[in-house]
Design a protein around this motif. Structure first.
Motif, PDB file in Angstrom:
ATOM      1  N   ILE A 110       0.833  -1.211   0.000  1.00  0.00           N
ATOM      2  CA  ILE A 110       0.000   0.000   0.000  1.00  0.00           C
ATOM      3  C   ILE A 110       0.864   1.256   0.000  1.00  0.00           C
ATOM      4  O   ILE A 110       0.657   2.171  -0.799  1.00  0.00           O
ATOM      5  CB  ILE A 110      -0.969   0.007   1.205  1.00  0.00           C
ATOM      6  CG1 ILE A 110      -1.980  -1.124   1.056  1.00  0.00           C
ATOM      7  CG2 ILE A 110      -1.684   1.346   1.301  1.00  0.00           C
ATOM      8  CD1 ILE A 110      -2.891  -1.288   2.253  1.00  0.00           C
ATOM      9  N   GLY A 111       1.834   1.316   0.902  1.00  0.00           N
ATOM     10  CA  GLY A 111       2.696   2.484   0.976  1.00  0.00           C
ATOM     11  C   GLY A 111       3.468   2.719  -0.304  1.00  0.00           C
ATOM     12  O   GLY A 111       3.603   3.855  -0.764  1.00  0.00           O
ATOM     13  N   GLU A 112       3.967   1.631  -0.902  1.00  0.00           N
ATOM     14  CA  GLU A 112       4.722   1.757  -2.152  1.00  0.00           C
ATOM     15  C   GLU A 112       3.841   2.307  -3.269  1.00  0.00           C
ATOM     16  O   GLU A 112       4.267   3.162  -4.047  1.00  0.00           O
ATOM     17  CB  GLU A 112       5.284   0.395  -2.558  1.00  0.00           C
ATOM     18  CG  GLU A 112       6.364  -0.122  -1.629  1.00  0.00           C
ATOM     19  CD  GLU A 112       6.864  -1.499  -2.033  1.00  0.00           C
ATOM     20  OE1 GLU A 112       6.484  -1.983  -3.127  1.00  0.00           O
ATOM     21  OE2 GLU A 112       7.616  -2.110  -1.252  1.00  0.00           O
ATOM     22  N   ARG A 113       2.607   1.818  -3.360  1.00  0.00           N
ATOM     23  CA  ARG A 113       1.685   2.298  -4.385  1.00  0.00           C
ATOM     24  C   ARG A 113       1.348   3.766  -4.184  1.00  0.00           C
ATOM     25  O   ARG A 113       1.289   4.545  -5.126  1.00  0.00           O
ATOM     26  CB  ARG A 113       0.396   1.469  -4.366  1.00  0.00           C
ATOM     27  CG  ARG A 113       0.546   0.076  -4.954  1.00  0.00           C
ATOM     28  CD  ARG A 113      -0.733  -0.745  -4.845  1.00  0.00           C
ATOM     29  NE  ARG A 113      -1.907   0.028  -5.138  1.00  0.00           N
ATOM     30  CZ  ARG A 113      -2.830   0.403  -4.218  1.00  0.00           C
ATOM     31  NH1 ARG A 113      -2.663   0.092  -2.952  1.00  0.00           N
ATOM     32  NH2 ARG A 113      -3.886   1.085  -4.579  1.00  0.00           N
ATOM     33  N   ASN A 114       1.092   4.139  -2.921  1.00  0.00           N
ATOM     34  CA  ASN A 114       0.778   5.532  -2.616  1.00  0.00           C
ATOM     35  C   ASN A 114       1.934   6.452  -3.001  1.00  0.00           C
ATOM     36  O   ASN A 114       1.731   7.505  -3.606  1.00  0.00           O
ATOM     37  CB  ASN A 114       0.457   5.699  -1.125  1.00  0.00           C
ATOM     38  CG  ASN A 114      -0.863   5.073  -0.743  1.00  0.00           C
ATOM     39  OD1 ASN A 114      -1.814   5.075  -1.508  1.00  0.00           O
ATOM     40  ND2 ASN A 114      -0.921   4.528   0.456  1.00  0.00           N
TER      41      ASN A 114
END
Length: 199
Positions: free
Chosen positions: A121-125
């Protein structure tokens, strides 16, 4: 939360000796006043954007909806992230900011949630945020993205100064509870599928 109000989340910060505004997941704030904008990030990301010549700026704190390898949900995710940033930029422009004078500092996208699949999630954000700024030709001045710790961000829009504190120890689970609740709301948004965020 929107441009200079309502001020229910304004408080006096004794350390910096000035009024501050707390920004929660899914919120944004834009101001021309000498205010401190504060947010705490886990998997969410925040963009601090300001007009470098006028000293007005704002912050948005958001997370992309979960994709689940579904084309419709991926489209919803892109629209949601774009909407969060467009609202912030449009509010800045309404106050007189010039698009060519906008600059950004970005934060968050950590690997801190315990939900299944949250490691990406963090990487995508973070990737979405960087790609968006590049596509919009907004100068990226600095970044503190990814990592395994939540971050507390202090943004001074009038000067552009940002201080970041890595939260290696938390006395409570407030940040995780807030982001988990926000994450659940995003999942509910996706179920609607054809929701129009730009109205």
């Amino acid at each position: 939360m929107q441009t200079d109000g309502p001020l229910s989340k304004v408080y006096f910060d004794p350390y910096f000796e000035m009024e501050a505004v707390k920004i929660l997941p899914g919120e944004f704030y834009v101001t021309q006043q000498n205010l401190l904008l504060v947010t705490v990030l886990g998997s969410c990301v925040a963009a601090c954007i300001r007009d470098k010549s006028l000293g007005l700026g704002g912050i948005t704190h958001f997370m992309l909806p979960f994709e689940q390898n579904n084309i419709e949900l991926i489209d919803s995710s892109i629209r949601y992230g774009s909407h969060a940033l467009e609202v912030l930029i449009n509010e800045l422009l309404k106050l007189g900011a010039s698009r060519e004078n906008l600059e950004a500092k970005v934060f968050g996208g950590g690997d801190v949630l315990s939900a299944e699949g949250s490691h990406i999630i963090g990487e995508r954000n973070a990737a979405f945020l960087l790609n968006y700024l590049e596509a919009e030709n907004i100068t990226l001045v600095s970044q503190s993205l990814l990592g395994s710790y939540p971050q507390k961000v202090y943004f001074f829009p009038s000067s552009g100064r940002v201080l970041v504190k890595k939260l290696k120890r938390l006395n409570n689970n407030t940040i995780f509870d807030r982001e988990a609740l926000y994450f659940e709301k995003l999942l509910d948004v996706q179920v609607a599928g054809n929701i129009e965020l730009f109205g």
